[in-house]
Design a protein around this motif. Structure first.
Motif, short mmCIF file in Angstrom:
data_model
loop_
_atom_site.label_atom_id
_atom_site.label_comp_id
_atom_site.label_asym_id
_atom_site.label_seq_id
_atom_site.Cartn_x
_atom_site.Cartn_y
_atom_site.Cartn_z
N TRP A 206 0.84 -1.19 0.00
CA TRP A 206 0.00 0.00 0.00
C TRP A 206 0.87 1.24 0.00
CZ3 TRP A 206 -5.09 -0.56 -0.80
CH2 TRP A 206 -5.68 -1.78 -0.49
N ILE A 207 0.53 2.21 -0.85
CA ILE A 207 1.23 3.50 -0.85
C ILE A 207 0.19 4.59 -0.63
CG2 ILE A 207 3.04 2.70 -2.41
CD1 ILE A 207 1.59 4.27 -4.65
N TRP A 208 0.66 5.71 -0.08
CA TRP A 208 -0.22 6.88 0.10
C TRP A 208 -0.11 7.77 -1.13
CZ3 TRP A 208 -3.88 8.21 3.55
CH2 TRP A 208 -3.96 7.48 4.73
N VAL A 209 -1.25 8.17 -1.68
CA VAL A 209 -1.26 9.02 -2.87
C VAL A 209 -2.19 10.20 -2.63
CG1 VAL A 209 -0.73 7.14 -4.45
CG2 VAL A 209 -3.12 7.69 -3.94
N LEU A 210 -1.89 11.26 -3.37
CA LEU A 210 -2.77 12.43 -3.39
C LEU A 210 -3.32 12.53 -4.81
CD1 LEU A 210 -3.96 15.15 -2.45
CD2 LEU A 210 -1.76 16.20 -3.05
N VAL A 211 -4.63 12.48 -4.96
CA VAL A 211 -5.29 12.57 -6.26
C VAL A 211 -6.04 13.89 -6.31
CG1 VAL A 211 -6.94 11.54 -7.86
CG2 VAL A 211 -5.50 10.08 -6.43
N ARG A 212 -5.72 14.69 -7.33
CA ARG A 212 -6.38 15.98 -7.51
C ARG A 212 -6.94 16.07 -8.92
NH1 ARG A 212 -1.51 19.59 -5.11
NH2 ARG A 212 -0.39 18.14 -6.46
N GLY A 213 -8.01 16.80 -9.10
CA GLY A 213 -8.58 16.96 -10.43
C GLY A 213 -9.60 18.07 -10.48
N MET A 214 -9.99 18.43 -11.71
CA MET A 214 -10.98 19.47 -11.90
C MET A 214 -11.85 19.11 -13.09
SD MET A 214 -10.45 23.57 -12.40
CE MET A 214 -9.96 23.76 -10.69
N ALA A 215 -13.11 19.37 -12.97
CA ALA A 215 -14.08 19.00 -14.00
C ALA A 215 -14.23 20.10 -15.05
CB ALA A 215 -15.43 18.70 -13.38
N VAL A 216 -14.49 19.68 -16.30
CA VAL A 216 -14.85 20.58 -17.40
C VAL A 216 -16.36 20.47 -17.58
CG1 VAL A 216 -14.57 21.11 -19.84
CG2 VAL A 216 -12.61 20.30 -18.51
N ARG A 217 -17.04 21.61 -17.66
CA ARG A 217 -18.50 21.60 -17.69
C ARG A 217 -19.01 22.23 -18.99
NH1 ARG A 217 -20.08 20.36 -12.49
NH2 ARG A 217 -18.39 20.56 -10.94
N ASN A 218 -20.17 21.78 -19.43
CA ASN A 218 -20.78 22.34 -20.64
C ASN A 218 -21.54 23.61 -20.29
OD1 ASN A 218 -23.15 21.50 -19.42
ND2 ASN A 218 -23.32 19.60 -20.62
N ALA A 219 -22.25 24.12 -21.27
CA ALA A 219 -22.97 25.38 -21.08
C ALA A 219 -24.03 25.28 -20.01
CB ALA A 219 -23.60 25.83 -22.41
#
Length: 621
Positions: A206-219
């Protein structure tokens, strides 16, 4: 050693635990969710203070930590939203220091920090970050080669381009939170998605991870795509834990006044903690101090190290050394054995140092003072016994001349009376009165001396209380009436019998009634006898005389204390009657109390057991 209040000021929960898991000591840090430890918890299993699962882990790690001589760590959750990290540090092979830190605030702080980091637009560029891109409409995910590498996969390995490739590797305990955070971001509740969790590598670790992200949205504001990065936090967490451990150890040892250093195989002292450096600052450097210590002490006996099988030193020693200014200092030094987990040289030792100068000097002064007090006490007791023995043995030597004087004065008075002559009668009466007073004084001194010398005997007999009271009344009533006072007697019914020294009770009552009569003029003297429970009788002597001032009552039963000197001159007395009275009452297992008001009168209350201790109770008809 630091005081208990300083120890309690430490924010971490610190315990001393034996190899068997028994709690030896603990602080009670303020403002933490940890349980409050009392004296009742000492000497009992420390695991009882933890939740069930944490207690099982603790009991499992104690022997392992002592066996490996390496620190152990585990985390546990308790209550609704509390988390803690527990570290076990071996102190030799029979004891550990267990330190629990509240992680609740840290977890909250970390979440706050995550939300405050810079936003990522569509992807994160970084040499060590893995990238991912999730097309929500087709439910397909692109995983970069670095993403594969971070999770322990080969670049050639083919993996499904689906969210399950990532989600299936998340630790079960973290999966729900990941889904929650992801849904909140996609619903527009958070500006970005960010989560730390454990991820299973290709090797199964097991490893520790940081997951980050951002969504793209329609009109319409609907998410169509979310992209981000995966960062490996394992190394960062290990380094942070090591730094925390080092800071915590220094903080903990500073709080309890203990310095730490490493003793090398060649006898040099290295890696001296700041606390120890301050402790030995009177010397040019810690090495100079250690050289002075080695001259006056020897290392504890060696024993085989269970890890490297080489000889190691384990034990404590007291070193008394002088500073360069020739001031005495004392240190308690503990050698805890080889420092395999903190130094690459296996035969180096951990050294714990505590400055005990004030404590040891105070102990020496106290020992000397106690010895002097014992000598002074023994001398005083010997002197008192010698005085008492001398006076008790001089009884007839003191009484015989006085009896002769009194006897001759009485004979001369009789002769003058027969001759019907008044010449010299007044002078002979003075001689007779003075002799009688002096004889009474000597008798009182001798009685006290016998008591002090342990020569006073008890003449225990069984007698009727009512008959005894009648006898006492007949003895004193005439004297009271002749002094222009009125005598009252109040005797309860069915007083039964007493088994005690009747003569001493008679003396007690005669002394009290005599004083009451002497210090009362034209008033009343009252004798009251009543039962106080089945096993005790109460004798009360009250008068309407001059009374006793409050500040004199505390010393009323001291030998030769006469209180108001003006009253002493008027009423005469040597100050022995009440002292003897108190001693006799005490010998008979009773108590005596006094209540008095100036100008109103005094009341003396004597309480005596019906049967003197150690004697059989009288039979009841």
């Amino acid at each position: 050693m630091a005081s208990a209040s300083v120890w309690d000021a430490v924010s971490d929960w610190m315990m001393r635990v034996t190899a068997e898991g028994i709690l030896l000591g603990s602080n009670n840090p303020r403002g933490t969710p940890f349980p409050h430890v009392t004296a009742a918890n000492l000497g009992k299993p420390a695991s009882r203070l933890f939740p069930t699962r944490a207690a099982e882990v603790l009991e499992e790690l104690i022997p392992r930590t002592l066996e490996t001589q390496k620190a152990s760590t585990f985390e546990y959750g308790f209550g609704k939203h509390h988390y803690a990290e527990v570290r076990l540090f071996p102190v030799g092979h029979r004891e550990l220091v267990v330190i629990a830190r509240d992680l609740t605030g840290r977890k909250s702080t970390e979440a706050t920090l995550r939300r405050g980091r810079e936003r990522y637009a569509l992807a994160v560029q970084g040499a060590n970050d893995g990238l991912w891109d999730w097309q929500l409409e087709s439910d397909t995910v692109y995983y970069s080669l670095q993403w594969k590498s971070l999770v322990g996969l080969d670049h050639q390995d083919k993996i499904p381009a689906t969210p399950q490739t990532w989600l299936s590797r998340i630790h079960p305990e973290d999966l729900e939170q990941v889904r929650t955070d992801l849904k909140r971001h996609l619903d527009g509740d958070t500006p970005r998605f960010e989560n730390e969790h454990r991820l299973r590598c290709g090797s199964g670790e097991w490893i520790w991870v940081l997951v980050r992200g951002m969504a793209v949205r329609n009109a319409r504001g609907e998410p169509t795509r979310i992209a981000g990065s995966l960062t490996d936090l394992t190394h960062r967490r290990v380094v942070a834990a090591a730094e925390d451990k080092s800071r915590l150890l220094e903080y903990a040892t500073r709080a309890v006044g203990i310095g730490i250093a490493i003793l090398m195989p060649d006898g040099r002292l290295t890696q001296v903690s700041p606390t120890l450096g301050e402790m030995v600052s009177d010397w040019p450097d810690p090495s100079t101090w250690w050289d002075a210590v080695k001259k006056v002490t020897q290392l504890p006996r060696g024993m085989r190290c269970p890890i490297c099988r080489r000889r190691q030193h384990v034990g404590a020693m007291l070193a008394e050394v002088s500073t360069p200014e020739d001031e005495p200092r004392m240190f308690e030094i503990t050698i805890t054995g080889h420092a395999h987990e903190v130094h690459r040289t296996g035969s180096a030792h951990v050294v714990l140092v505590e400055d005990v100068t004030e404590q040891k000097l105070a102990e020496r002064k106290l020992k000397i003072l106690n010895a002097e007090l014992i000598v002074a006490r023994d001398r005083a007791l010997a002197s008192s016994r010698a005085k008492s023995t001398f006076l008790a043995n001089m009884s007839h030597e003191l009484r015989t001349p006085l009896n002769v004087i009194i006897g001759y004065s009485e004979m001369l008075l009789e002769e003058l009376e027969d001759a019907d002559s008044d010449v010299g009668v007044e002078e002979l009466n003075r001689i007779n009165d003075a002799g009688s007073q002096l004889l009474g004084l000597i008798a009182g001194v001798l009685e006290l001396s016998k008591i002090e010398a342990g020569m006073m005997e008890m003449d225990v007999r069984t007698f009727e209380v009512s008959a005894f009271v009648e006898e006492m009344a007949s003895l004193v009533e005439a004297n009271v009436n002749s002094a222009n006072n009125i005598f009252h007697r109040e005797c309860g019914e069915d007083l039964g019998e007493m088994t005690t020294d009747q003569g001493k009770i008679r003396q007690v009552l005669l002394n009290l009634l005599g004083n009451a009569n002497k210090f009362t003029d034209g008033g009343t003297v009252r004798l009251e006898v009543a039962m106080e429970g089945p096993d005790q009788l109460r004798f009360v002597v009250a008068d309407t005389g001059i009374g006793i001032r409050e500040e004199l009552r505390a010393r009323l039963f001291e030998e030769f204390f006469q209180g108001d000197l003006s009253a002493t001159k008027r009423y005469q007395g040597a100050g022995l009657g009440l002292a003897l009275t108190s001693r006799f009452v005490e010998m008979m297992g009773g108590t005596i109390d006094v209540e008095s008001e100036v100008g109103v009168g005094s009341t003396f209350t004597v309480r005596l057991p019906r049967v003197l201790s150690g004697h059989l109770a009288p039979s009841v008809a």
